[in-house]
Write an enzyme that holds these catalytic residues in place. Structure first.
Site, PDB file in Angstrom:
ATOM      1  N   ASP A 157     -18.753 -18.153  -8.195  1.00  0.00           N
ATOM      2  CA  ASP A 157     -17.795 -17.269  -8.138  1.00  0.00           C
ATOM      3  C   ASP A 157     -17.567 -16.687  -9.486  1.00  0.00           C
ATOM      4  O   ASP A 157     -17.181 -15.387  -9.771  1.00  0.00           O
ATOM      5  CB  ASP A 157     -16.554 -17.972  -7.604  1.00  0.00           C
ATOM      6  CG  ASP A 157     -16.324 -17.547  -5.969  1.00  0.00           C
ATOM      7  OD1 ASP A 157     -17.619 -17.569  -5.175  1.00  0.00           O
ATOM      8  OD2 ASP A 157     -15.323 -17.399  -5.569  1.00  0.00           O
ATOM      9  N   LYS A 189     -22.766 -32.646 -15.701  1.00  0.00           N
ATOM     10  CA  LYS A 189     -21.583 -33.565 -16.523  1.00  0.00           C
ATOM     11  C   LYS A 189     -22.120 -34.950 -16.957  1.00  0.00           C
ATOM     12  O   LYS A 189     -21.158 -35.888 -16.870  1.00  0.00           O
ATOM     13  CB  LYS A 189     -20.091 -33.399 -15.708  1.00  0.00           C
ATOM     14  CG  LYS A 189     -18.957 -33.561 -16.585  1.00  0.00           C
ATOM     15  CD  LYS A 189     -18.455 -32.685 -17.499  1.00  0.00           C
ATOM     16  CE  LYS A 189     -17.370 -32.949 -18.349  1.00  0.00           C
ATOM     17  NZ  LYS A 189     -17.060 -32.186 -19.524  1.00  0.00           N
ATOM     18  N   TYR A 229     -18.154 -32.828  -1.695  1.00  0.00           N
ATOM     19  CA  TYR A 229     -17.715 -32.368  -0.460  1.00  0.00           C
ATOM     20  C   TYR A 229     -18.136 -33.176   0.849  1.00  0.00           C
ATOM     21  O   TYR A 229     -17.509 -33.293   1.855  1.00  0.00           O
ATOM     22  CB  TYR A 229     -18.306 -30.971  -0.185  1.00  0.00           C
ATOM     23  CG  TYR A 229     -18.109 -29.964  -1.255  1.00  0.00           C
ATOM     24  CD1 TYR A 229     -16.802 -29.939  -1.739  1.00  0.00           C
ATOM     25  CD2 TYR A 229     -18.876 -28.921  -1.660  1.00  0.00           C
ATOM     26  CE1 TYR A 229     -16.556 -29.039  -2.802  1.00  0.00           C
ATOM     27  CE2 TYR A 229     -18.240 -27.833  -2.464  1.00  0.00           C
ATOM     28  CZ  TYR A 229     -17.420 -28.005  -2.814  1.00  0.00           C
ATOM     29  OH  TYR A 229     -17.014 -26.972  -3.908  1.00  0.00           O
ATOM     30  N   ASP A 235     -20.245 -23.786  -6.795  1.00  0.00           N
ATOM     31  CA  ASP A 235     -19.357 -23.352  -6.115  1.00  0.00           C
ATOM     32  C   ASP A 235     -18.334 -22.428  -7.097  1.00  0.00           C
ATOM     33  O   ASP A 235     -18.292 -21.164  -7.069  1.00  0.00           O
ATOM     34  CB  ASP A 235     -18.261 -24.290  -5.504  1.00  0.00           C
ATOM     35  CG  ASP A 235     -17.424 -23.560  -4.377  1.00  0.00           C
ATOM     36  OD1 ASP A 235     -17.413 -22.377  -4.362  1.00  0.00           O
ATOM     37  OD2 ASP A 235     -16.570 -24.268  -3.723  1.00  0.00           O
ATOM     38  N   ASP A 270     -18.800 -27.455 -18.301  1.00  0.00           N
ATOM     39  CA  ASP A 270     -17.665 -26.849 -19.206  1.00  0.00           C
ATOM     40  C   ASP A 270     -18.554 -25.771 -20.193  1.00  0.00           C
ATOM     41  O   ASP A 270     -17.892 -24.593 -20.213  1.00  0.00           O
ATOM     42  CB  ASP A 270     -16.853 -27.737 -19.838  1.00  0.00           C
ATOM     43  CG  ASP A 270     -17.601 -28.920 -20.455  1.00  0.00           C
ATOM     44  OD1 ASP A 270     -18.743 -29.050 -20.060  1.00  0.00           O
ATOM     45  OD2 ASP A 270     -16.989 -29.636 -21.249  1.00  0.00           O
TER      46      ASP A 270
END
Ligand code: NAD
Length: 357
Positions: free
Chosen positions: A250, A190, A143, A246, A222
């Site tokens: 959610d 990752k 970001y 993020d 994942d």
């Protein structure tokens, strides 16, 4: 007995209605446990734009920095949602608050109340007993890296990167929190593909040496996304970067069913900010039907994290649980089987919580 300064920042829409209940709950705790909480209020968002032209006036920021903790509501107004060209916007106040207070860690507890198991889209037997605390890094990652396009406008890029110090400070917070829970940390990255994830993992391993009493597990993002649905009970504390956090938070919010139940904390090196995950909900503003539990649970988080008041915090969570067990609901968490007289408005369900603290 402790004396603390708490800044109430209701913001917009139902933010006003739910933080009023959150504050009453803090008052009740002060009375019951013999603390002295001194309150002040500050403007943010649309309310601040209307009053001053600025979504986060200097005066509000000064008050935030001077307080021991902030109980925040929400910002937003339909006027801006439908006008993407507006130069001054309520959310600017929120982003500036996070930046100015250096809030680099976003905590989202996913706490499941047994009574609401049916409200989730996941099978009750998989969910029962799940209790997860996410630490999402908030001020780094893709970001905030360099971004751009080539001259032909056929390629775009966003650079993802982490500094060791950024990983270290949030990892320490996660390990500290794990010590007050089930002493398990899952770090999500990752590292099989991304160099910045390899730095993330190295740093987490380094920090973990200072916490030999806490069990550390690494998962690729994942796999973590899959495990969250398959076996949410195996999670205790999760620490992860901004982008992965993020998405995973959610996903995890759906485990708990309703937005009206979920609290969050943003903490850094100065004042912590505690807020519901929901927005200003203008579709129900002024109707007195908003579920105040996310704000009430934010107050519980505030006591636990900023003031170290574990017992007080647990008293609030237990009161919410008792209200649900007694069968009371707000509209958002009621279902076809809820008797009409058990569906209460914002203030009435707030009173039921107060009675049980
Ligand atoms: P929202 O969270 O405000 O509402 C989504 C839906 O959930 C609505 O139908 C609403 O009625 C319902 N809902 C939310 N909280 C509830 C509660 N406590 N009790 C009962 N029902 C509840 O999200 P939205 O509609 O996408 O956005 C509305 C405004 O809020 C926008 O201006 C948006 O920018 C802003 N927003 C602010 C924040 C924040 O301040 N942190 C977060 C998200 C959205």
């Amino acid at each position: 007995m402790a004396k603390k300064n708490i800044l109430i920042v209701p913001g917009d829409g139902i933010g006003q209605e739910v933080t009023a209940v959150g504050k009453k709950v803090l008052d009740k705790i002060a009375e019951k446990f013999g603390h002295e909480f001194v309150y002040d209020e500050a403007l943010i968002g649309h309310a601040a734009i209307e009053a001053t032209g600025n979504p986060l006036p200097e005066e509000s920021l000064t008050k935030m920095k001077a307080s021991d903790a902030v109980l925040f509501g929400a910002v937003g107004h339909p006027k801006y949602d439908n006008d993407p060209t507006a130069k001054v916007r309520p959310e600017q106040g929120l982003l500036k608050m996070r930046k100015e207070l250096g809030l680099y860690a976003n905590l989202r507890p996913i706490k499941l109340f047994d009574e609401l198991l049916e409200a989730s889209s996941i099978k009750p037997e998989i969910l029962r007993g799940a209790d997860i605390l996410f630490f999402r890094e908030l001020t780094g990652d893709i970001y905030f890296g360099e971004k751009g396009r080539n001259e032909e406008n056929t390629y775009a890029y966003d650079i993802a990167g982490y500094h060791r110090y950024e990983v270290e400070r949030i990892t320490r917070k996660a390990f500290e929190a794990a010590r007050t829970r089930r002493r398990k940390v899952m770090s999500v990255d990752k590292a099989n593909v991304l160099e910045n994830s390899r730095l993330w993992r190295e740093t987490v391993l380094e920090v973990a040496k200072d916490y030999p009493d806490v069990e550390l597990e690494h998962q690729f993002v994942d796999a973590a996304a899959m495990l969250l649905i398959k076996d949410p009970k195996r999670f205790d504390v999760v620490v992860t970067g901004n982008l992965f956090g993020d998405i995973l938070t959610d996903e995890a919010s759906q485990i708990a069913g309703s937005m009206g139940m979920l609290a969050s904390a943003s903490v850094g090196d100065s004042t912590g900010v505690y807020e519901p995950i929901h927005g200003s909900a203008h579709d129900i503003t002024g109707k007195g039907v908003a579920n105040p539990m996310a704000s009430v649970l934010s107050a519980a988080l505030l006591l636990d994290i900023s003031f170290g008041m574990k017992e007080e915090s647990e008293a609030i969570i237990a009161a919410v649980d008792a209200v649900l067990k007694a069968g009371f609901r707000t509209g958002d968490i009621a279902d076809a089987n809820t008797p009409k007289n058990m569906i209460l408005g914002t203030d009435a369900i707030g009173e039921e919580i107060l009675k049980r603290i």
